[in-house]
Design an enzyme around this catalytic site. Structure first.
Site, PDB file in Angstrom:
ATOM      1  N   GLY A 255      31.314   1.504  13.609  1.00  0.00           N
ATOM      2  CA  GLY A 255      30.812   1.760  14.948  1.00  0.00           C
ATOM      3  C   GLY A 255      31.856   1.444  16.006  1.00  0.00           C
ATOM      4  N   PHE A 256      31.401   1.198  17.243  1.00  0.00           N
ATOM      5  CA  PHE A 256      32.322   0.913  18.345  1.00  0.00           C
ATOM      6  C   PHE A 256      33.252  -0.256  18.019  1.00  0.00           C
ATOM      7  CE2 PHE A 256      28.755   2.837  20.868  1.00  0.00           C
ATOM      8  CZ  PHE A 256      29.464   3.913  21.361  1.00  0.00           C
TER       9      PHE A 256
ATOM     10  N   VAL B 183      27.051  -2.418   1.614  1.00  0.00           N
ATOM     11  CA  VAL B 183      27.257  -3.796   1.164  1.00  0.00           C
ATOM     12  C   VAL B 183      25.939  -4.347   0.635  1.00  0.00           C
ATOM     13  CG1 VAL B 183      27.870  -6.141   1.860  1.00  0.00           C
ATOM     14  CG2 VAL B 183      29.139  -4.179   2.791  1.00  0.00           C
TER      15      VAL B 183
ATOM     16  N   GLU C 212      15.584   7.307  29.017  1.00  0.00           N
ATOM     17  CA  GLU C 212      16.342   8.548  28.868  1.00  0.00           C
ATOM     18  C   GLU C 212      15.599   9.547  27.989  1.00  0.00           C
ATOM     19  OE1 GLU C 212      20.725   6.455  29.528  1.00  0.00           O
ATOM     20  OE2 GLU C 212      20.045   6.944  27.511  1.00  0.00           O
TER      21      GLU C 212
ATOM     22  N   GLN D 285      30.317  -1.965  25.317  1.00  0.00           N
ATOM     23  CA  GLN D 285      31.485  -2.682  25.821  1.00  0.00           C
ATOM     24  C   GLN D 285      31.728  -4.034  25.141  1.00  0.00           C
ATOM     25  OE1 GLN D 285      34.202  -2.179  27.685  1.00  0.00           O
ATOM     26  NE2 GLN D 285      33.607  -0.025  27.669  1.00  0.00           N
TER      27      GLN D 285
END
Length: 461
Positions: free
Chosen positions: A18-19, A84, A172, A319
């Protein structure tokens, strides 16, 4: 690969693409290490835009990126597809399904989280989360299957989608569904009565988008209401059933019949994380120190949504994961080179944002005043497109969103397969009724478009 993995240089194993995981891998590009990136999928998913896939505005390929492509600019990394199942920290090894063992000198856990159903009866069985590409596609196909069935067999009852959770994902999703109903259905499904298609947003708190400033929350609430979303604030979900949701507000219970229940209410660690021998805190998140090390371990790190420093908890957003991944890579690189640790990790908050729909969003961006409406929406679009991992993704997403948001007369949808529609009773279609339906649809669509535009007029306050 059937046996242990051994390397001459220090071996960094990153679990999760991911990020945070990709940020750590890329930051280690020039480090004197070998890297193995492990993920159960062969692709990275840009989760903030999953709801656009679920509402037929983006292709799944627009927001996914082939993880093996990381080698295009970095030859010290390889990818292994696997899940995993266990960790042995004494032996410094990770066991994958298929009886594959991967040994490590440094381990970075960046597996993310999953939906939290809070023990609510029926939620796991009957609601539809929105955290994976397959879930977004399942939701999209269920939605169109329900619409096609109603178009053939008539609306003998109201159609409803219930969205549970008033955070960014829930807001959203509800906003996109409402715009689809208001702007597209009158044209694409003239057989349906738009006024009998309902979007309900359920939130336990007294407001939506809790982390934002009160004025922005108020704007978001009004924008949702103007889109005729049935907003249920201060309302708890008691049970999810195959045909709807039982909710409670002010001590009164009510059953909301619904064909789809979207679950966007909270996250928790995957249950398997509890078997990895790592300390866990609230929500099953792995506890770390101020250098992102897992508490009690020198060479094991955790980053992103799965990690939490109990002394300074951070929001579960992109972030913190990105910054944490880069920081951990620096810690590992320094240790390999015999340098001291960098200063403790310090998160730099760049702001948060959420969109309600076309030309309507809120944003709290560092260095800027609190924003709402079109400007916030333009920033939201630009940031999300720029954050995608590849130019192909950026171009495809920009193209599809431009068609959706700029070409008002376009009612196209990116659809998949839906089950065959079977009439509940013999039916003869009337062409004259169809022509009448088109006329009514055109009138309703024009009215809805005018209303949506008026929603974005500046707040006189």
């Amino acid at each position: 690969m059937t046996g242990p993995v051994t390397t001459k240089r220090p071996h960094v194993v990153v679990v999760g693409g991911g990020f945070g995981g990709l940020a750590a891998v890329r930051k280690l590009k020039n480090a004197d290490v070998d890297i193995t990136l492990i993920d159960r999928h062969t692709y990275n998913t840009f989760q903030p835009l999953l709801y656009q896939v679920a509402t037929a505005s983006l292709n799944p390929g627009d927001i996914t990126w082939f993880l093996r492509a990381v080698r295009a600019k970095q030859d010290n990394v390889r990818f292994v597809k696997g899940t995993v199942v266990a960790m042995d920290h004494d032996q410094q090894s990770v066991l994958l399904d298929g009886n594959i063992t991967v040994r490590y000198d440094y381990l970075v856990v960046a597996v993310g989280v999953t939906a939290n159903f809070f023990g609510i009866e029926g939620a796991a069985e009957y609601s539809m989360p929105l955290y994976r590409r397959t879930q977004a596609l399942a939701l999209r196909d269920r939605m169109f299957a329900n619409l096609e069935d109603a178009a053939i067999n008539g609306q003998n009852r109201d159609l409803r989608v219930v969205v549970v959770g008033g955070g960014a994902t829930g807001v959203e999703m509800a906003g996109a569904l409402a715009e689809m109903r208001n702007l597209d259905l009158p044209t694409t499904y003239p057989e349906l009565d738009r006024d009998r298609v309902h979007i309900t947003l359920v939130e336990m708190a007294p407001h939506v988008l809790g982390p934002f400033d009160a004025r922005l929350r108020d704007y978001a609430r009004k924008a949702l209401e103007k889109r005729e979303i049935d907003l249920r604030l201060g309302t708890a979900v008691k049970e999810v059933r195959p045909d709807g949701v039982l909710v409670e507000s002010n001590g009164t219970e009510e059953f909301l019949e619904a064909g789809i229940v979207v679950w966007a209410s909270g996250v928790t660690a995957h249950s398997v994380v509890g078997e990895w021998g790592l300390p866990q805190g609230r929500g099953g998140r792995i506890e770390i120190d101020d250098h992102q090390r897992v508490r009690g371990f020198r060479n094991v790190f955790a980053i992103g949504d799965i990690a939490v420093n109990p002394d300074t908890p951070l929001p579960q957003l992109a972030q913190p994961a990105l910054q944490g991944g880069k920081y951990v890579a620096t810690v590992i690189k320094n240790e390999v080179e015999g340098k001291p640790d960098p200063k403790p990790f310090k998160y730099r908050d760049k702001g948060t944002m959420a969109t309600i729909g076309r030309a309507s969003a809120i944003a709290e961006v560092k260095g800027l005043p609190k924003l709402k409406g079109f400007i916030a929406w333009a920033i939201w679009v630009a940031v999300h497109i720029a954050s995608l991992l590849d130019n192909r993704n950026r171009f495809a997403t920009m193209t599809n969103l431009s068609i959706k948001f700029l070409l008002w007369r376009s009612h196209s949808a990116i659809v998949g397969e839906t089950p065959y529609v079977i009439a509940h009773e013999p039916k003869v279609l009337d062409a004259n009724a169809s022509r009448g339906g088109k006329k009514a649809a055109k009138k309703a669509a024009k009215k809805a478009a005018k209303k949506a535009t008026s929603d974005e007029r500046p707040d006189p306050r």
